[in-house]
Design a protein around this motif. Structure first.
Motif, short mmCIF file in Angstrom:
data_model
loop_
_atom_site.label_atom_id
_atom_site.label_comp_id
_atom_site.label_asym_id
_atom_site.label_seq_id
_atom_site.Cartn_x
_atom_site.Cartn_y
_atom_site.Cartn_z
N SER A 49 0.84 -1.20 0.00
CA SER A 49 0.00 0.00 0.00
C SER A 49 0.88 1.24 0.00
CB SER A 49 -0.95 0.02 1.19
OG SER A 49 -0.23 0.06 2.41
N PHE A 50 0.30 2.33 -0.52
CA PHE A 50 1.05 3.57 -0.68
C PHE A 50 0.14 4.73 -0.29
CE2 PHE A 50 4.47 5.84 -3.06
CZ PHE A 50 3.92 7.11 -3.09
N ILE A 51 0.60 5.50 0.68
CA ILE A 51 -0.08 6.74 1.01
C ILE A 51 0.77 7.91 0.57
CG2 ILE A 51 -0.98 8.17 2.89
CD1 ILE A 51 -1.56 5.59 4.42
N SER A 52 2.05 7.81 0.83
CA SER A 52 3.01 8.80 0.36
C SER A 52 4.34 8.10 0.20
CB SER A 52 3.13 9.96 1.36
OG SER A 52 3.75 9.51 2.55
N VAL A 53 5.35 8.83 -0.28
CA VAL A 53 6.66 8.22 -0.46
C VAL A 53 7.18 7.66 0.86
CG1 VAL A 53 9.05 8.66 -1.09
CG2 VAL A 53 7.21 9.66 -2.44
N ARG A 54 6.84 8.31 1.94
CA ARG A 54 7.34 7.87 3.25
C ARG A 54 6.36 6.97 3.98
NH1 ARG A 54 10.14 13.48 5.53
NH2 ARG A 54 11.67 13.69 3.85
N LYS A 55 5.24 6.70 3.36
CA LYS A 55 4.23 5.85 4.03
C LYS A 55 3.84 4.74 3.07
CE LYS A 55 2.27 9.35 7.11
NZ LYS A 55 1.03 10.07 7.52
N THR A 56 4.65 3.71 3.05
CA THR A 56 4.34 2.51 2.29
C THR A 56 4.34 1.32 3.24
OG1 THR A 56 6.67 2.17 1.75
CG2 THR A 56 5.36 3.40 0.16
N ASN A 57 3.63 0.29 2.83
CA ASN A 57 3.50 -0.89 3.68
C ASN A 57 3.53 -2.12 2.78
OD1 ASN A 57 2.99 -2.21 6.24
ND2 ASN A 57 1.00 -2.73 5.39
N TYR A 58 4.18 -3.17 3.25
CA TYR A 58 4.31 -4.38 2.46
C TYR A 58 3.97 -5.61 3.30
CZ TYR A 58 6.90 -1.43 -0.78
OH TYR A 58 7.28 -0.43 -1.65
N ALA A 59 3.41 -6.60 2.65
CA ALA A 59 3.24 -7.88 3.30
C ALA A 59 4.62 -8.47 3.59
CB ALA A 59 2.46 -8.83 2.40
N ASP A 60 4.73 -9.19 4.67
CA ASP A 60 6.03 -9.77 5.05
C ASP A 60 6.60 -10.65 3.93
OD1 ASP A 60 5.27 -10.26 8.60
OD2 ASP A 60 6.00 -8.51 7.49
#
Length: 119
Positions: free
Chosen positions: A50-61
C-alpha cells in the motif's frame, strides 16, 4: 465513476521480474490510499503493498525486500515492481484506490492481471 486499468502481468520464471501498472481514469491519487492485492486460487484476497506517500508505504512480510510500490501522479499510474519472483507469488493481482474526490468517498478496483511464476 473512477476506473482503474491494470497491465503488466504474465508468465515469468522463478527469480525473474515483472512490473505491474495501474492507470486511473482521472487524477485521484493525491491524499488517497493506493494498494495492490492478490488472490491465488483457493485463497482469500490479500494486501501485497500500500502507498499513502513516499514515506508511508507498507508491504506484506512475504514480499518485503522484493516488491516496490510507487506512483506517477502525472500519468495517474501506480506501479508494483516485483523482483526475485517465486512460484508462491502466482496469483491475480488487483489494484485498489480509495479515498475522497471532493466530498464523495470512492473505492475503486481494477479488473485484475494474472501473474504466473513457473519454470
Amino acid at each position: 465513476q473512477v476506473q482503474l486499468v491494470e497491465s503488466g502481468g504474465g508468465l515469468v520464471q522463478p527469480g525473474g521480474s515483472l512490473r505491474l501498472s495501474c492507470t486511473a481514469s482521472e487524477s485521484i491519487f493525491m491524499g488517497n490510499v493506493m494498494g495492490w492485492y492478490r488472490q491465488a486460487p483457493g485463497n482469500q484476497r490479500e494486501l501485497v503493498a500500500s502507498f499513502i506517500s513516499v514515506r508511508k508505504t507498507n508491504y506484506a512480510d512475504s514480499v518485503k525486500g522484493r516488491f516496490t510500490i510507487s506512483r506517477d501522479n502525472a500519468k495517474n499510474t501506480v506501479y508494483l515492481q516485483m523482483n526475485s519472483l517465486k512460484p508462491e507469488d502466482t496469483a491475480v493481482y488487483y489494484c485498489n484506490v480509495r479515498g475522497f474526490l471532493g466530498p464523495s468517498f470512492f473505492d475503486a478496483w481494477g479488473q485484475g492481471t494474472r501473474v504466473t511464476v513457473s519454470s
